[in-house]
Motif scaffolding. Sequence first.
Motif, mmCIF file in Angstrom:
data_model
loop_
_atom_site.group_PDB
_atom_site.id
_atom_site.type_symbol
_atom_site.label_atom_id
_atom_site.label_comp_id
_atom_site.label_asym_id
_atom_site.label_seq_id
_atom_site.Cartn_x
_atom_site.Cartn_y
_atom_site.Cartn_z
ATOM 1 N N ASP A 119 88.240 84.483 -17.483
ATOM 2 C CA ASP A 119 87.934 83.111 -17.865
ATOM 3 C C ASP A 119 87.588 82.269 -16.643
ATOM 4 O O ASP A 119 86.687 81.408 -16.702
ATOM 5 C CB ASP A 119 89.113 82.489 -18.612
ATOM 6 C CG ASP A 119 89.215 82.978 -20.043
ATOM 7 O OD1 ASP A 119 88.186 82.982 -20.731
ATOM 8 O OD2 ASP A 119 90.315 83.363 -20.479
ATOM 9 N N ALA A 120 88.290 82.498 -15.540
ATOM 10 C CA ALA A 120 87.990 81.756 -14.318
ATOM 11 C C ALA A 120 86.573 82.042 -13.840
ATOM 12 O O ALA A 120 85.839 81.139 -13.423
ATOM 13 C CB ALA A 120 89.001 82.128 -13.225
ATOM 14 N N ILE A 121 86.173 83.300 -13.929
ATOM 15 C CA ILE A 121 84.821 83.687 -13.516
ATOM 16 C C ILE A 121 83.788 83.077 -14.461
ATOM 17 O O ILE A 121 82.737 82.588 -14.032
ATOM 18 C CB ILE A 121 84.704 85.221 -13.481
ATOM 19 C CG1 ILE A 121 85.564 85.770 -12.328
ATOM 20 C CG2 ILE A 121 83.254 85.669 -13.309
ATOM 21 C CD1 ILE A 121 85.782 87.265 -12.384
ATOM 22 N N SER A 134 81.284 74.855 -14.270
ATOM 23 C CA SER A 134 82.340 73.895 -14.587
ATOM 24 C C SER A 134 83.220 73.632 -13.368
ATOM 25 O O SER A 134 83.509 74.536 -12.579
ATOM 26 C CB SER A 134 83.198 74.427 -15.736
ATOM 27 O OG SER A 134 84.336 73.608 -15.932
ATOM 28 N N LYS A 135 83.661 72.374 -13.227
ATOM 29 C CA LYS A 135 84.557 71.976 -12.138
ATOM 30 C C LYS A 135 85.967 71.709 -12.659
ATOM 31 O O LYS A 135 86.784 71.113 -11.959
ATOM 32 C CB LYS A 135 84.012 70.714 -11.459
ATOM 33 C CG LYS A 135 82.616 70.879 -10.865
ATOM 34 C CD LYS A 135 82.588 71.959 -9.785
ATOM 35 C CE LYS A 135 81.194 72.097 -9.183
ATOM 36 N NZ LYS A 135 81.129 73.229 -8.214
ATOM 37 N N ILE A 136 86.262 72.180 -13.878
ATOM 38 C CA ILE A 136 87.532 71.858 -14.506
ATOM 39 C C ILE A 136 88.719 72.396 -13.715
ATOM 40 O O ILE A 136 89.756 71.729 -13.614
ATOM 41 C CB ILE A 136 87.567 72.378 -15.967
ATOM 42 C CG1 ILE A 136 88.860 71.964 -16.668
ATOM 43 C CG2 ILE A 136 87.390 73.884 -16.013
ATOM 44 C CD1 ILE A 136 88.989 70.496 -16.896
ATOM 45 N N VAL A 137 88.593 73.592 -13.146
ATOM 46 C CA VAL A 137 89.715 74.163 -12.377
ATOM 47 C C VAL A 137 90.005 73.295 -11.160
ATOM 48 O O VAL A 137 91.171 73.007 -10.833
ATOM 49 C CB VAL A 137 89.403 75.618 -11.972
ATOM 50 C CG1 VAL A 137 90.522 76.174 -11.084
ATOM 51 C CG2 VAL A 137 89.239 76.495 -13.207
ATOM 52 N N HIS A 195 93.466 71.132 -10.345
ATOM 53 C CA HIS A 195 94.142 71.253 -9.050
ATOM 54 C C HIS A 195 94.303 69.880 -8.405
ATOM 55 O O HIS A 195 95.383 69.559 -7.865
ATOM 56 C CB HIS A 195 93.325 72.184 -8.145
ATOM 57 C CG HIS A 195 93.890 72.325 -6.760
ATOM 58 N ND1 HIS A 195 95.045 73.038 -6.504
ATOM 59 C CD2 HIS A 195 93.455 71.842 -5.565
ATOM 60 C CE1 HIS A 195 95.306 72.995 -5.206
ATOM 61 N NE2 HIS A 195 94.362 72.268 -4.607
ATOM 62 N N ALA A 196 93.254 69.061 -8.474
ATOM 63 C CA ALA A 196 93.316 67.726 -7.876
ATOM 64 C C ALA A 196 94.351 66.852 -8.562
ATOM 65 O O ALA A 196 94.956 65.978 -7.930
ATOM 66 C CB ALA A 196 91.937 67.074 -7.945
#
Length: 572
Positions: A448-450, A457-460, A464-465
């Motif tokens: 899913d991360a890949i 997408s910049k959701i990850v 984190h932010a």
Amino acid sequence: MTTPLLPSVMASCLTSEQLLRHLYLNLRDYAILTVDPQGLITSWNLGAELIFGYAPDDIIGQHVACLFTREDRDQGVPWQELRSAREWHRAADYRWHVRRGGALFWADGVTTVMPDADGGGEPAGYLKILRDVTTSKRAQDEIRRLATIDVLTGLANRAAFDARRAELISFAERGNQLLLLLLIDLDRFKQVNDELGHQAGDLLLQLVAQRMRSVCRESDFVARLGGDEFALMHLHAPSPASGGVLAEKLLAELARPFQIADHAVQISASIGIAVCPLDANLPESLLRKADLALYHAKQSGRNCYHFYTAELDRIAHRKNADHTEMRQLMHGHRCALAYQPIVDANSNTIAMEALLRLPGHLGQQPVEYAVGLAAEMGLLPQLGCWVTRQAFAQLRQWMDQGVHDLRVCVNTCAKELLDDSYLDQLDSALAEYGLRAGDIEIELTERDAIALEQNGSKIVDQLHARGFRLSLDDFGTGYSSLSYLRTLPVTTIKLDKSFLRDVPDNADANAVVRTVILLASELRLSVIAEGVESTAQADFLSDAGCGVFQGFLYARPLSAADATAWLQQRAV
């Protein structure tokens, strides 16, 4: 009371003979002619001269059949028209006619009988009035053509496909023939649209249509159903296997690069095949079964074809039942969460992973199946929001009961993370239950991360932010995990249980686990070992540098009440 005509009006009235003469000499838009009982032309007005191109001296005395096409004369249409007028006193005329010189025009008119002046049974002749409606007829024909043609590709459209499908099924049944229905869906077409623009996508569809036509027989019916989906109907097939031969030709043809401007575009296709009457003999049923086969081809990796089978039908019925069950579970709030402890080397519980649990048939399937089902139905955001709020509420309850230094882990997936409302519902739940982002660990698989990375997408990074902990679940089961570990802002990797299968008895298995733990250490990542089932495994992992465990050695997934008892017991 009747008002008398004014003298000027009375003076202008024409006799019948004068009116007829006026029409013959001046009416230009309508052809008016008379024929005798044998069909010979006896009179010819100005309009007939202009429309047909014959002067009265050239046509009077000729048989009216000379004004009809050769095909109509061969079929006896002119004589049939006169018979119909005699029997019914009127015969409609809406067909092609022939001008002097052979040019055709479309006429709309009527033929009526002229009674004998003596009142006898036989007519004195026939009156034929018509007009040239070629322009409007061709406009109507073009409208009908456009209603059945896909303007972009020139193939038949969905409406024409639906009508023709019913016709061909009926024809196949009457002639005891096989009819193959192939549904073709292009792979990676959206990528072409996104990268090169819709104009390039349109050109690609046109080129695809041309290649499909080059593979098919002239008698095959090819249609574009919409988007990047096409259909092909192949009648008089010698056997069902010929559908596979045709599908392979299509796949090979569509796999060749397409030249779009300066780009060599590579796509592929997925094809589903249903056979009439072996699979179905009703139009909608045949289409549904071809669609099932297409879906299976897509699920099988694309760039392939698949025939409909009874097993696919069974799966489809099961899927429909599962859809119904999922809706009922969501509507009745009958889903539940279990919690599995995550402990450190000193057996202190540092986290609880929230795990979705469903009753009934869905509860007997892998949880990934239920999540995929919810995604298909558009219910994934709703399901994910429910899981999040339940887990947050439970963590708040544990905190209020005096359990500290505990976080809750919530699983998610790419489709859920791509939903526009995901971050808002997280923030809302944090505020409602008085939690910090650091109290929550978001778990997603490396696949899913890949997928998120490839989607842009910049959701990850946004999670984190905001301060959420991020862990990579099932680490080692993807296909390019190492290349992403450097860039993904994760804090933890969860070593998949498959790595522990032969630990500590197999030297090679031990070497792999040590290498992964060392790699994580070098990248300043924590490691949680999943699926720990024996003390020997736990001891080996501790010696290798992994100090956090999850598995049946410590606890199976627990209900909320049992998880609370577990935490209270550990706190004593």
